[in-house]
Motif scaffolding. Sequence first.
Motif, PDB file in Angstrom:
ATOM      1  N   ALA A  12       0.834  -1.210   0.000  1.00  0.00           N
ATOM      2  CA  ALA A  12       0.000   0.000   0.000  1.00  0.00           C
ATOM      3  C   ALA A  12       0.867   1.259   0.000  1.00  0.00           C
ATOM      4  O   ALA A  12       0.579   2.230  -0.709  1.00  0.00           O
ATOM      5  CB  ALA A  12      -0.935  -0.008   1.202  1.00  0.00           C
ATOM      6  N   ARG A  13       1.931   1.249   0.795  1.00  0.00           N
ATOM      7  CA  ARG A  13       2.824   2.409   0.836  1.00  0.00           C
ATOM      8  C   ARG A  13       3.545   2.607  -0.500  1.00  0.00           C
ATOM      9  O   ARG A  13       3.950   3.725  -0.837  1.00  0.00           O
ATOM     10  CB  ARG A  13       3.830   2.245   1.977  1.00  0.00           C
ATOM     11  N   ALA A  14       3.688   1.499  -1.253  1.00  0.00           N
ATOM     12  CA  ALA A  14       4.322   1.596  -2.575  1.00  0.00           C
ATOM     13  C   ALA A  14       3.336   2.047  -3.644  1.00  0.00           C
ATOM     14  O   ALA A  14       3.727   2.193  -4.804  1.00  0.00           O
ATOM     15  CB  ALA A  14       4.945   0.257  -2.950  1.00  0.00           C
ATOM     16  N   GLY A  15       2.064   2.232  -3.265  1.00  0.00           N
ATOM     17  CA  GLY A  15       1.085   2.779  -4.198  1.00  0.00           C
ATOM     18  C   GLY A  15       0.014   1.823  -4.666  1.00  0.00           C
ATOM     19  O   GLY A  15      -0.872   2.224  -5.436  1.00  0.00           O
ATOM     20  N   LEU A  16       0.026   0.566  -4.233  1.00  0.00           N
ATOM     21  CA  LEU A  16      -0.985  -0.396  -4.673  1.00  0.00           C
ATOM     22  C   LEU A  16      -2.272  -0.192  -3.885  1.00  0.00           C
ATOM     23  O   LEU A  16      -2.268  -0.202  -2.654  1.00  0.00           O
ATOM     24  CB  LEU A  16      -0.468  -1.825  -4.484  1.00  0.00           C
ATOM     25  N   GLY A  17      -3.385  -0.013  -4.586  1.00  0.00           N
ATOM     26  CA  GLY A  17      -4.655   0.286  -3.919  1.00  0.00           C
ATOM     27  C   GLY A  17      -5.466  -0.920  -3.537  1.00  0.00           C
ATOM     28  O   GLY A  17      -6.449  -0.792  -2.801  1.00  0.00           O
ATOM     29  N   VAL A  18      -5.106  -2.115  -4.015  1.00  0.00           N
ATOM     30  CA  VAL A  18      -5.842  -3.326  -3.655  1.00  0.00           C
ATOM     31  C   VAL A  18      -5.069  -4.074  -2.576  1.00  0.00           C
ATOM     32  O   VAL A  18      -3.865  -3.914  -2.433  1.00  0.00           O
ATOM     33  CB  VAL A  18      -6.062  -4.237  -4.881  1.00  0.00           C
ATOM     34  N   GLY A  19      -5.798  -4.886  -1.812  1.00  0.00           N
ATOM     35  CA  GLY A  19      -5.145  -5.644  -0.756  1.00  0.00           C
ATOM     36  C   GLY A  19      -5.963  -5.648   0.516  1.00  0.00           C
ATOM     37  O   GLY A  19      -7.077  -5.113   0.567  1.00  0.00           O
ATOM     38  N   HIS A  20      -5.417  -6.237   1.558  1.00  0.00           N
ATOM     39  CA  HIS A  20      -6.140  -6.449   2.800  1.00  0.00           C
ATOM     40  C   HIS A  20      -6.163  -5.231   3.693  1.00  0.00           C
ATOM     41  O   HIS A  20      -5.162  -4.520   3.845  1.00  0.00           O
ATOM     42  CB  HIS A  20      -5.513  -7.606   3.573  1.00  0.00           C
ATOM     43  N   GLY A  21      -7.334  -4.994   4.295  1.00  0.00           N
ATOM     44  CA  GLY A  21      -7.463  -4.076   5.414  1.00  0.00           C
ATOM     45  C   GLY A  21      -7.490  -4.901   6.683  1.00  0.00           C
ATOM     46  O   GLY A  21      -6.976  -6.012   6.730  1.00  0.00           O
ATOM     47  N   LEU A  22      -8.137  -4.391   7.715  1.00  0.00           N
ATOM     48  CA  LEU A  22      -8.201  -5.130   8.974  1.00  0.00           C
ATOM     49  C   LEU A  22      -9.118  -6.349   8.882  1.00  0.00           C
ATOM     50  O   LEU A  22      -8.920  -7.322   9.592  1.00  0.00           O
ATOM     51  CB  LEU A  22      -8.676  -4.205  10.093  1.00  0.00           C
ATOM     52  N   ALA A  23     -10.123  -6.286   8.030  1.00  0.00           N
ATOM     53  CA  ALA A  23     -11.044  -7.422   7.915  1.00  0.00           C
ATOM     54  C   ALA A  23     -11.440  -7.700   6.473  1.00  0.00           C
ATOM     55  O   ALA A  23     -11.652  -8.842   6.103  1.00  0.00           O
ATOM     56  CB  ALA A  23     -12.311  -7.168   8.748  1.00  0.00           C
ATOM     57  N   LEU A  24     -11.556  -6.656   5.660  1.00  0.00           N
ATOM     58  CA  LEU A  24     -11.992  -6.806   4.275  1.00  0.00           C
ATOM     59  C   LEU A  24     -10.834  -6.496   3.333  1.00  0.00           C
ATOM     60  O   LEU A  24     -10.000  -5.637   3.625  1.00  0.00           O
ATOM     61  CB  LEU A  24     -13.155  -5.857   3.973  1.00  0.00           C
ATOM     62  N   ALA A  25     -10.803  -7.203   2.216  1.00  0.00           N
ATOM     63  CA  ALA A  25      -9.766  -6.971   1.217  1.00  0.00           C
ATOM     64  C   ALA A  25     -10.364  -6.237   0.026  1.00  0.00           C
ATOM     65  O   ALA A  25     -11.422  -6.621  -0.473  1.00  0.00           O
ATOM     66  CB  ALA A  25      -9.157  -8.293   0.761  1.00  0.00           C
ATOM     67  N   THR A  26      -9.702  -5.186  -0.423  1.00  0.00           N
ATOM     68  CA  THR A  26     -10.122  -4.503  -1.639  1.00  0.00           C
ATOM     69  C   THR A  26      -9.712  -5.367  -2.827  1.00  0.00           C
ATOM     70  O   THR A  26      -8.523  -5.611  -3.047  1.00  0.00           O
ATOM     71  CB  THR A  26      -9.474  -3.111  -1.737  1.00  0.00           C
ATOM     72  N   ARG A  27     -10.721  -5.840  -3.569  1.00  0.00           N
ATOM     73  CA  ARG A  27     -10.494  -6.785  -4.662  1.00  0.00           C
ATOM     74  C   ARG A  27     -10.990  -6.188  -5.984  1.00  0.00           C
ATOM     75  O   ARG A  27     -12.063  -5.593  -6.038  1.00  0.00           O
ATOM     76  CB  ARG A  27     -11.242  -8.102  -4.393  1.00  0.00           C
ATOM     77  N   ASP A  28     -10.194  -6.370  -7.008  1.00  0.00           N
ATOM     78  CA  ASP A  28     -10.518  -5.923  -8.367  1.00  0.00           C
ATOM     79  C   ASP A  28     -10.881  -7.178  -9.164  1.00  0.00           C
ATOM     80  O   ASP A  28     -10.010  -7.909  -9.642  1.00  0.00           O
ATOM     81  CB  ASP A  28      -9.288  -5.221  -8.952  1.00  0.00           C
TER      82      ASP A  28
END
Length: 430
Positions: free
Chosen positions: A122-138
């Motif tokens: 995420a710090r490298a700029g990727l907007g998808v991935g896991h949060g605390l419980a839900l994952a942002t999925r494309d």
Amino acid sequence: MYSSTGYHLLGMVIEAVTGSRYEPYLDTALLQPLRMHDSTFAFTTQTGAMADPRLAMGHFENGVAQPALPVHLRPATQFATTAADMGRLAQFLMGDGAIDGAPFVAPELLAALGGAHDTDAARAGLGVGHGLALATRDRHQVIGDCHPGTMVGFQAMLCLYPAERKAFFVAANADVEAADYDKLNKSLIAALQLVRTAGPVSAAPPLLVLAQWNGVYVPAWNAVASLAWVDTVFNAVDVRWDGTQLHLAPMQGKPSSLRSAGGMLFQRGDRIAPSHVLFVSDGEHMLSDGLRTYRQMPLTKMLWLWGSAVLGILGLMVVLLRATWLLSRGRLGSTSTLAAPLASVLMLFAPLPFFFTQSFLQLGDLTIASGLLALATCTLPLGMAYGLVRLFMRGGLIRRPVLDCAAMLAVIQWTVVLAAWGMLPFVLWR
């Protein structure tokens, strides 16, 4: 970042603070305010005196029924619900954290449940991935915050699309390895008529020269630490930049090609936003899709690991075939140099019939099968070492085949490598 172990620890914290089991506490403090009256954190099953007749029966391949089983990791897996109650939960999660206008969960905490936060990717700029419980999925040309669920006999998926105030929840009472559960997700996404907006893709070239990123990548973290050797040897990904595209060739799965999305971001052809990112962590080259992260492994080390495994397997085959041939000709007695090595190889087959007759749910238990497997993997290097000692006591390579010695040494070196990775003895119940 999401972690099943984290929820287990959270359950322990709740019990320590409240002085009661977490199940009744959450039923009262969480589910009742959310009006999820047909849901519970208490263990629920389909059979026995305390069975709930409303609970669907789980299934495996060929329609084999499987009732719910109690597990030690209660907070991470033990939850029974209905589609209607999950609809209420989805509405709350897409809201501002209030119930009937009264604050219930702070909005900033609710927002942290989904979306990639505070990970290297995420710090490298990727907007998808896991949060605390839900994952942002494309997936399927839309982006949502999702969480899959798998339990003995069941598969489930919850996906939220807050911008459109839409969501879906689907549960299947079948846990079948070959089933394509993503077809259900695709159908529900189509039924929701979500807006399919193509994400921006920058034509800017990568910021760094990518030739140095070419190489073999292995999982940076392992779901089961004791199986790290298996993950490393069999789940490697070959990464190659050809000047225009980044090519990924996994040992398991289909190869894919990613186009540049600007900087160190890359995008798969079936995605509407950047799907992968390259970054450096602790001096190592890393590749991530937001859900899985791989680190670059020196080719020399991978060749050593692969070569060690190949030599070990070939050594086992040579010992087995040579000893069987000698036995068939009546030349393999109890004092023969290959007698003990053959016995140690045959011991590896001893657990098989017991594994086939026990439920796979017992894989993590101490059973006859798992006990024999641990014993056999202990016996293997001892049998080979004993065979080598007897070979040299009888005149060594001058009077005995070089092939026998090489085969036993090949097996021993492999067992040393496996032991160094915590794979020997192979203990399933720890």
